[in-house]
Design a protein around this motif. Sequence first.
Motif, PDB file in Angstrom:
ATOM      1  N   UNK A  94      39.181 -19.109 -31.916  1.00 35.62           N
ATOM      2  CA  UNK A  94      38.620 -20.498 -32.121  1.00 35.62           C
ATOM      3  C   UNK A  94      37.072 -20.129 -32.041  1.00 35.62           C
ATOM      4  N   UNK A  95      36.557 -21.147 -32.916  1.00 36.39           N
ATOM      5  CA  UNK A  95      34.858 -21.306 -33.107  1.00 36.39           C
ATOM      6  C   UNK A  95      34.752 -22.606 -32.508  1.00 36.39           C
ATOM      7  N   UNK A 149      24.116 -23.830 -43.273  1.00 36.33           N
ATOM      8  CA  UNK A 149      23.897 -25.020 -44.284  1.00 36.33           C
ATOM      9  C   UNK A 149      22.475 -25.794 -44.134  1.00 36.33           C
ATOM     10  N   UNK A 150      21.918 -26.011 -45.378  1.00 34.99           N
ATOM     11  CA  UNK A 150      20.581 -26.611 -45.312  1.00 34.99           C
ATOM     12  C   UNK A 150      20.617 -28.048 -44.549  1.00 34.99           C
ATOM     13  N   UNK A 151      21.835 -28.867 -44.694  1.00 34.04           N
ATOM     14  CA  UNK A 151      22.025 -30.123 -44.140  1.00 34.04           C
ATOM     15  C   UNK A 151      22.403 -30.050 -42.802  1.00 34.04           C
ATOM     16  N   UNK A 152      22.410 -28.923 -42.022  1.00 31.97           N
ATOM     17  CA  UNK A 152      22.765 -28.719 -40.612  1.00 31.97           C
ATOM     18  C   UNK A 152      21.490 -28.873 -39.689  1.00 31.97           C
ATOM     19  N   UNK A 153      21.524 -29.320 -38.447  1.00 30.24           N
ATOM     20  CA  UNK A 153      20.311 -29.717 -37.675  1.00 30.24           C
ATOM     21  C   UNK A 153      20.091 -28.643 -36.834  1.00 30.24           C
ATOM     22  N   UNK A 154      21.058 -27.620 -36.579  1.00 29.80           N
ATOM     23  CA  UNK A 154      20.825 -26.328 -36.034  1.00 29.80           C
ATOM     24  C   UNK A 154      21.756 -25.443 -36.453  1.00 29.80           C
ATOM     25  N   UNK A 155      21.835 -24.273 -35.684  1.00 31.28           N
ATOM     26  CA  UNK A 155      22.542 -23.201 -36.109  1.00 31.28           C
ATOM     27  C   UNK A 155      23.269 -22.525 -35.208  1.00 31.28           C
ATOM     28  N   UNK A 156      24.029 -23.584 -34.127  1.00 33.45           N
ATOM     29  CA  UNK A 156      25.030 -23.020 -33.101  1.00 33.45           C
ATOM     30  C   UNK A 156      26.010 -22.749 -33.632  1.00 33.45           C
ATOM     31  N   UNK A 157      27.240 -22.439 -32.900  1.00 31.06           N
ATOM     32  CA  UNK A 157      28.675 -22.256 -33.267  1.00 31.06           C
ATOM     33  C   UNK A 157      29.025 -20.984 -32.835  1.00 31.06           C
ATOM     34  N   UNK A 158      30.112 -20.747 -31.814  1.00 31.04           N
ATOM     35  CA  UNK A 158      30.439 -19.537 -31.288  1.00 31.04           C
ATOM     36  C   UNK A 158      31.973 -19.108 -31.268  1.00 31.04           C
ATOM     37  N   UNK A 210      34.466 -10.260 -28.072  1.00 29.63           N
ATOM     38  CA  UNK A 210      33.258 -10.647 -27.074  1.00 29.63           C
ATOM     39  C   UNK A 210      32.623 -12.093 -28.017  1.00 29.63           C
ATOM     40  N   UNK A 211      32.058 -12.894 -27.266  1.00 29.20           N
ATOM     41  CA  UNK A 211      31.345 -14.001 -27.733  1.00 29.20           C
ATOM     42  C   UNK A 211      30.391 -13.678 -28.994  1.00 29.20           C
ATOM     43  N   UNK A 212      30.504 -14.216 -30.033  1.00 28.11           N
ATOM     44  CA  UNK A 212      29.719 -13.819 -31.357  1.00 28.11           C
ATOM     45  C   UNK A 212      29.382 -15.008 -32.053  1.00 28.11           C
ATOM     46  N   UNK A 213      28.047 -15.180 -32.237  1.00 31.86           N
ATOM     47  CA  UNK A 213      27.778 -16.213 -33.082  1.00 31.86           C
ATOM     48  C   UNK A 213      28.427 -16.464 -34.622  1.00 31.86           C
ATOM     49  N   UNK A 214      28.706 -17.642 -35.002  1.00 32.24           N
ATOM     50  CA  UNK A 214      29.337 -17.755 -36.444  1.00 32.24           C
ATOM     51  C   UNK A 214      28.800 -16.836 -37.442  1.00 32.24           C
TER      52      UNK A 214
END
Length: 199
Positions: free
Chosen positions: A47-48, A31-40, A13-17
């Motif tokens: 695939x992600x 990662x601290x330099x990432x603008x947000x925390x998306x990625x599924x 099922x769809x899962x956040x990374x």
Amino acid sequence: MAVFYNDTFDEGSDTGLASHTPNIGGAYSHNANSASSGGTVTAGSGKVVMPSGSVNIFNNAATPGAADYTASGTLRWEGADGRMDCILRASGSNGYYFYANFPGTFTIFRDSTFAVTVATGTHTATNGYTDYAFSISVSGTTIAFALDGTTISGTDSTWSSAGLVAIGGREMSYSSASANDTTAGDTTAPTLTSATGTG
């Protein structure tokens, strides 16, 4: 060589990374330099997918066995604003950033500010919605990035400890990602002793 990270992004099922467990490796974290925390990790797709808008980057907790290692995999730009971000020797938000914009501008940066460029290049034949193999590596002071047979490389000695691997981007996807280090295997073959058996 030893594989310390591998992910084929399989989920039912769809899962956040950040909640997904790789085949080999540790937990993912923002990662601290990432603008947000998306990625599924999308169900059954292998695939992600990194969403459009902000860049999303995730460290993997697996620790390389050596400071020299190679990460590779398959990526796809999912739109005109597609951008791939990978980091080797990541420490906090710093490390060597491997950055590829659709339709094929490549850059290796040092640190998290993108102020110091190690190497640049282009591959004008890239297309959206097409799988491309990539490979990124650090070996001593040599840092290299290859995409679909086009390679760029440069030298820098700022980051010498192993750090971590990070993957991410925006409006793009990975269908595989792995990393192996230069940890040496056995140099002397094992010897069988005191073997017994029945004829």
